[in-house]
Design an enzyme around this catalytic site. Structure first.
Site, PDB file in Angstrom:
ATOM      1  N   TYR A 481      -4.659  12.650 -10.534  1.00 42.22           N
ATOM      2  CA  TYR A 481      -4.555  13.006 -11.947  1.00 42.22           C
ATOM      3  C   TYR A 481      -3.451  12.137 -12.562  1.00 42.22           C
ATOM      4  CZ  TYR A 481      -7.178  17.251 -10.657  1.00 42.22           C
ATOM      5  OH  TYR A 481      -8.124  18.145 -10.186  1.00 42.22           O
ATOM      6  N   ARG A 482      -3.616  10.850 -12.411  1.00 41.65           N
ATOM      7  CA  ARG A 482      -2.589   9.858 -12.760  1.00 41.65           C
ATOM      8  C   ARG A 482      -1.964  10.117 -14.132  1.00 41.65           C
ATOM      9  NH1 ARG A 482      -1.081   5.483  -9.655  1.00 41.65           N
ATOM     10  NH2 ARG A 482      -3.241   4.871  -9.368  1.00 41.65           N
TER      11      ARG A 482
END
Length: 543
Positions: A481-482
């Site tokens: 979930y950069r």
């Protein structure tokens, strides 16, 4: 003293020279790189058929096809000088060597789902290696293993498994269009996480091309590098072209449900109670929540009003007769009844839980694009102590604000097998003690700086509000979930370990130091890099 007009003329000339010099320098990089690439002679398929520069009519369509976040598809976003869609290992090897020789960075794209676009965006001259042709999948039912290439999607893998067996599966993402290259190397979780852990926990071999262009399997790369690419982000270490995975057993029949509950139906108390229950349930069940705003109709006035809905989603390894009493015992407040549930095969549950209508064709999983693309921003948190009810009630009004349209919070419970895997088993450290992980996401369709600012400021406000209720020291985050808000490397200049540790410890906790040591061993000059790549410990003066 020169007149002002003379100073302005000199300044304009300097600016023009700067732009011209930059253009010439970029063109030289590109020309030299292509000459190097084409000079590589071999008897197999010519690489020239799989190389695209901005002069090619198909360049834009190839670049855009796998861009999943349209925030990074605008004209102002830097574009690659060259896109390579390799067909053979040798194409990748030569691209790596030629990029190093001629001062170009490499970005590696499998499905294009990097939340911050790092697989196809860079601030320095760069080349994209797009693995869209590396999509082979070989299933071995007898040994319960498979080889899957990095350009394949989770949906393609699920479909391939289902064609061979009703009782085999693989723990990976809920979204079927995610490329396995980034998914596996960043961790990878979905509805099987409590039973079988992450994708990365079920990898038993891999093929990587390193900075020297060598093709290495697990034995050749060594256990340190093999450890690093299973959760540490593969793009920091090389180009991973394929993975050998351990398939897992699923029963012939599973049971699923999607049960919505609004604030008027006691959603606050339900979500609060869920936090105490979900991570402690039997590992054969996962019960997650999606929170978003929705419209409800007042029966008295016939008016449509906005409210919050908590959608309880579940997958159970077994029939409905066993599921109902299990949920009624642990979370009776949900009021689950048989009519809420559906029995089906595992592959049908993949479709159902992603939102496809029950009974849909399995072949839809082969589509690399599903639905309409949009613009989004996401963030993440891990929760170790249940959020008090007043804390939850402080969230709900935020979903009614202007920037919150098409926003959601996805809450995935851990526990089960995740509690029994050591924090250091892989680079992914978020194991025992984590009740659940949260993904915050906000989506929009209209382009423009002001619109983007409105939505991004909203999600940052929500993230700030959540700080007292989530993990601390560090406030942890999930690599897949950069989120570049939590810290970045320098875009061009050297980045110290101390600077990178600001974001690195949030993704990897104590494993970040080991990742940096592996990086230093296999890529000391930091060729494979981006805004959140693992740093080399080689000092600036020794480069």
């Amino acid at each position: 003293m020169m007149p002002l007009s003379s100073y302005l003329s000199i300044a304009i000339i300097a600016i023009l020279f700067s732009f011209t010099s930059s253009a010439i320098d970029t063109s030289t990089h590109e020309d030299n790189f292509l000459h190097c690439l084409y000079s590589y002679s071999h008897n197999s398929t010519s690489i020239s058929k799989f190389v695209y520069t901005k002069n090619y009519s198909s360049y834009s369509s190839i670049l855009q096809f796998s861009i999943q976040n349209l925030r990074f598809a605008t004209n102002t976003i830097p574009k690659p000088l060259v896109i390579i869609t390799p067909k053979e290992i040798s194409h990748i090897q030569k691209a790596i060597i030629c990029s190093q020789n001629h001062g170009l960075q490499i970005q590696i794209r499998s499905g294009g789902h990097d939340f911050e676009g790092l697989s196809y965006v860079s601030e320095v001259p760069f080349v994209v290696i797009d693995l869209i042709h590396f999509r082979g999948i070989e299933i071995n039912v007898e040994n319960r293993t498979a080889w899957v290439q990095s350009g394949a999607t989770a949906g393609e893998l699920y479909y391939a498994i289902s064609q061979k067996s009703r009782n085999l599966a693989f723990p990976a993402s809920v979204c079927p269009t995610v490329g396995v290259g980034g998914l596996f190397s960043g961790g990878g979780h979905g509805f099987l996480v409590r039973k079988y852990g992450l994708s990365a926990d079920n990898i038993i071999d891999a093929h990587i091309i390193d900075v020297k262009g060598r093709f290495l399997d697990r034995q050749a790369m060594g256990e340190d590098l093999f450890w690093a690419i299973r959760g540490g982000g593969g793009a920091s270490f090389g180009v991973i072209v394929s993975w050998k995975i351990k398939l897992v057993h699923v029963p012939s029949i599973v049971t699923v449900f999607n049960v919505p509950r609004t604030l008027e139906q006691n959603a606050s108390k339900l979500v609060h109670k869920w936090q105490y229950v979900a991570s402690k349930l039997d590992e054969n069940i996962i019960l997650g929540i999606v929170i978003k705003s929705t419209n409800s109709t007042s029966s008295k006035q016939g008016e449509s009003n906005s409210t919050i809905v908590a959608l309880f989603q579940s997958l159970f390894f077994g029939g409905v007769d066993k599921l109902i009493p299990l949920v009624q015992e642990k979370l009776p407040e949900l009021g689950l009844v048989r009519e809420d549930c559906a029995e089906m095969s595992w592959i049908e549950s993949v479709l159902f839980l992603f939102g496809f209508p029950n009974g849909g064709k399995h072949e839809v999983l082969l589509n690399r694009i599903i639905g309409e693309k949009d613009i989004f921003k996401a963030k993440s948190d891990f929760v170790k102590i249940p959020i008090p009810e007043f804390g939850l009630e402080g969230i709900w009004p935020m979903f009614g604000e202007d920037g919150a349209k098409d926003s959601m919070m996805v809450m995935v419970p851990y526990g089960g097998i995740m509690d029994n895997i050591s924090e250091s088993e892989t680079p992914f450290p978020h194991r025992y003690g984590n009740l659940y992980v949260i993904q915050y996401a906000v989506h929009w369709h209209q382009e423009g700086h002001e619109v983007e600012k409105l939505h991004i400021n909203w999600i940052r406000k929500l993230y700030s509000y959540m700080e007292p209720f989530v993990s601390k020291s560090p406030r942890s985050a999930y690599l897949n979930y950069r989120d570049l808000d939590i810290g970045v490397n320098n875009k061009i200049d050297y980045t110290s370990y101390k600077q990178a540790n600001i974001w690195g410890v949030k993704y990897f906790k104590n494993n970040f130091k080991r990742l940096a040591k592996v990086k230093t061993k296999v890529d000391p000059q930091n060729f494979f890099r981006n805004e959140q790549s693992i740093p080399s410990l080689v000092s600036k003066k020794h480069r």
